[in-house]
Design an enzyme around this catalytic site. Sequence first.
Site, PDB file in Angstrom:
ATOM      1  N   GLU A  77      34.627  52.766  46.166  1.00  0.00           N
ATOM      2  CA  GLU A  77      35.543  52.861  45.026  1.00  0.00           C
ATOM      3  C   GLU A  77      35.574  54.243  44.372  1.00  0.00           C
ATOM      4  O   GLU A  77      35.807  54.369  43.175  1.00  0.00           O
ATOM      5  CB  GLU A  77      35.237  51.776  43.986  1.00  0.00           C
ATOM      6  CG  GLU A  77      35.337  50.351  44.492  1.00  0.00           C
ATOM      7  CD  GLU A  77      36.767  49.850  44.706  1.00  0.00           C
ATOM      8  OE1 GLU A  77      37.720  50.624  44.449  1.00  0.00           O
ATOM      9  OE2 GLU A  77      36.931  48.700  45.158  1.00  0.00           O
TER      10      GLU A  77
ATOM     11  N   ASP B  85      32.188  52.165  39.891  1.00  0.00           N
ATOM     12  CA  ASP B  85      32.571  51.674  38.568  1.00  0.00           C
ATOM     13  C   ASP B  85      31.393  51.065  37.806  1.00  0.00           C
ATOM     14  O   ASP B  85      31.537  50.674  36.646  1.00  0.00           O
ATOM     15  CB  ASP B  85      33.753  50.702  38.645  1.00  0.00           C
ATOM     16  CG  ASP B  85      33.430  49.338  39.265  1.00  0.00           C
ATOM     17  OD1 ASP B  85      32.260  48.932  39.300  1.00  0.00           O
ATOM     18  OD2 ASP B  85      34.379  48.666  39.718  1.00  0.00           O
TER      19      ASP B  85
ATOM     20  N   HIS C  51      35.796  47.987  47.757  1.00  0.00           N
ATOM     21  CA  HIS C  51      34.545  47.262  47.953  1.00  0.00           C
ATOM     22  C   HIS C  51      34.656  46.123  48.952  1.00  0.00           C
ATOM     23  O   HIS C  51      33.639  45.509  49.294  1.00  0.00           O
ATOM     24  CB  HIS C  51      34.010  46.740  46.617  1.00  0.00           C
ATOM     25  CG  HIS C  51      32.517  46.771  46.548  1.00  0.00           C
ATOM     26  ND1 HIS C  51      31.796  46.764  45.374  1.00  0.00           N
ATOM     27  CD2 HIS C  51      31.575  46.818  47.525  1.00  0.00           C
ATOM     28  CE1 HIS C  51      30.505  46.809  45.624  1.00  0.00           C
ATOM     29  NE2 HIS C  51      30.348  46.837  46.932  1.00  0.00           N
TER      30      HIS C  51
ATOM     31  N   ASP D   8      32.444  40.394  42.128  1.00  0.00           N
ATOM     32  CA  ASP D   8      33.034  40.259  43.459  1.00  0.00           C
ATOM     33  C   ASP D   8      32.655  38.921  44.084  1.00  0.00           C
ATOM     34  O   ASP D   8      32.429  38.823  45.292  1.00  0.00           O
ATOM     35  CB  ASP D   8      32.617  41.417  44.366  1.00  0.00           C
ATOM     36  CG  ASP D   8      33.123  42.766  43.867  1.00  0.00           C
ATOM     37  OD1 ASP D   8      34.013  42.768  43.002  1.00  0.00           O
ATOM     38  OD2 ASP D   8      32.624  43.799  44.338  1.00  0.00           O
TER      39      ASP D   8
ATOM     40  N   ASP E 147      27.280  47.209  40.358  1.00  0.00           N
ATOM     41  CA  ASP E 147      28.729  47.044  40.194  1.00  0.00           C
ATOM     42  C   ASP E 147      29.005  46.516  38.795  1.00  0.00           C
ATOM     43  O   ASP E 147      28.238  45.693  38.270  1.00  0.00           O
ATOM     44  CB  ASP E 147      29.245  46.053  41.247  1.00  0.00           C
ATOM     45  CG  ASP E 147      30.746  46.111  41.468  1.00  0.00           C
ATOM     46  OD1 ASP E 147      31.479  46.416  40.506  1.00  0.00           O
ATOM     47  OD2 ASP E 147      31.200  45.837  42.591  1.00  0.00           O
TER      48      ASP E 147
ATOM     49  N   ASP F 153      28.981  50.451  43.796  1.00  0.00           N
ATOM     50  CA  ASP F 153      30.359  50.669  43.352  1.00  0.00           C
ATOM     51  C   ASP F 153      30.325  51.672  42.206  1.00  0.00           C
ATOM     52  O   ASP F 153      29.619  51.467  41.219  1.00  0.00           O
ATOM     53  CB  ASP F 153      30.956  49.339  42.890  1.00  0.00           C
ATOM     54  CG  ASP F 153      32.451  49.407  42.632  1.00  0.00           C
ATOM     55  OD1 ASP F 153      32.912  50.409  42.057  1.00  0.00           O
ATOM     56  OD2 ASP F 153      33.160  48.439  42.983  1.00  0.00           O
TER      57      ASP F 153
ATOM     58  N   HIS G 108      38.808  42.580  47.348  1.00  0.00           N
ATOM     59  CA  HIS G 108      37.576  43.263  46.927  1.00  0.00           C
ATOM     60  C   HIS G 108      36.842  42.484  45.845  1.00  0.00           C
ATOM     61  O   HIS G 108      35.668  42.742  45.595  1.00  0.00           O
ATOM     62  CB  HIS G 108      37.856  44.712  46.482  1.00  0.00           C
ATOM     63  CG  HIS G 108      38.560  44.863  45.173  1.00  0.00           C
ATOM     64  ND1 HIS G 108      38.670  46.079  44.534  1.00  0.00           N
ATOM     65  CD2 HIS G 108      39.202  43.982  44.377  1.00  0.00           C
ATOM     66  CE1 HIS G 108      39.338  45.934  43.404  1.00  0.00           C
ATOM     67  NE2 HIS G 108      39.672  44.676  43.289  1.00  0.00           N
TER      68      HIS G 108
ATOM     69  N   HIS H  15      31.399  44.588  38.342  1.00  0.00           N
ATOM     70  CA  HIS H  15      32.000  43.282  38.627  1.00  0.00           C
ATOM     71  C   HIS H  15      31.102  42.450  39.540  1.00  0.00           C
ATOM     72  O   HIS H  15      30.182  42.975  40.166  1.00  0.00           O
ATOM     73  CB  HIS H  15      33.368  43.481  39.281  1.00  0.00           C
ATOM     74  CG  HIS H  15      34.271  44.400  38.517  1.00  0.00           C
ATOM     75  ND1 HIS H  15      34.316  45.759  38.750  1.00  0.00           N
ATOM     76  CD2 HIS H  15      35.132  44.153  37.507  1.00  0.00           C
ATOM     77  CE1 HIS H  15      35.174  46.319  37.911  1.00  0.00           C
ATOM     78  NE2 HIS H  15      35.683  45.372  37.148  1.00  0.00           N
TER      79      HIS H  15
END
Length: 303
Positions: free
Chosen positions: A275, A232, A99, A130, A126, A230, A143, A128
Amino acid sequence: MNVHIIEMPLDFGGKRHGSDMGPSAIRLAGITDKLESLGHEVSMDKEPKEIEAQEYADIGDNPKAKYLQPISRACTALANTVEASIQRNEFPLVLGGDHSVVLGTVAGLHAAYRSKDIRLGVLYVDAHGDFNTAETTPSGNIHGECLAASAGFGLPELVNLHHDGPKLDPQNICFVGTRDLDTGERQLMRQAGVTVYSMSDIDRLGFSEVVKKVKLFFKTHCDVVHISFDMDALDPSIAPGTGVPVPGGLNFREALLLMEEMAALNTVRSMEIVEVNPILDVRNDTAAMAVSLAARLLGEKLW
């Protein structure tokens, strides 16, 4: 629409490697044929980005920003490509890679739009945030610092990538699917004024209500939208081929609905999918889902 697929096999940003093979996996899953079947003209770079192998690269002397130089070089090259793509009236579709590529994508978009006074917004799907900086990162993996740097927070080498200064107003950033934040980045996100719809918000409000709020956000905050997806963000039970899986994510139906509804805004002008890690995948299923998400954003309908 003229869709410009930009493969970005960057694999320096995180700890678990293999995402450099993500673009190939998405290509093998049929991204070009799928988009052409929807009536789009699809082009790819005649000379794909050549990025040195991670095991041969210099990690650098800053443990809070590992592989800073190779990431900066790669993202600067990406920014130039994205800027040129927008100037040609194309739809840049960036395939990562980890990412950290968002640094280059957003820098290129900002460079193309700033002279026209066009307000750029980013939908960040995402698990997360980031949104760490060198001061808050627990890992030193870039990332996890890339979006903060795009918004003007962090190391000068990242904030000033491609051209000086922030590339994105943090108040034009909207997160969906967030469920794993570090303490320092959570504080910075609140301070910066980003909008977050976490998985808890989705459970509390219902996904359709969250989607309505997301669409209203972009209608009122910006002129064009970039989607940074992303893989994930999806629950790892359905999308195992990603480097930092976090349980409790979006299901596939929710992700497809989000893409369909964002398409209805008619202001999405670019996307990146990152990702995808085929080393961790099963039957290339995660890459196939990435193809379906791009297709829904770019006009595929079931009915």
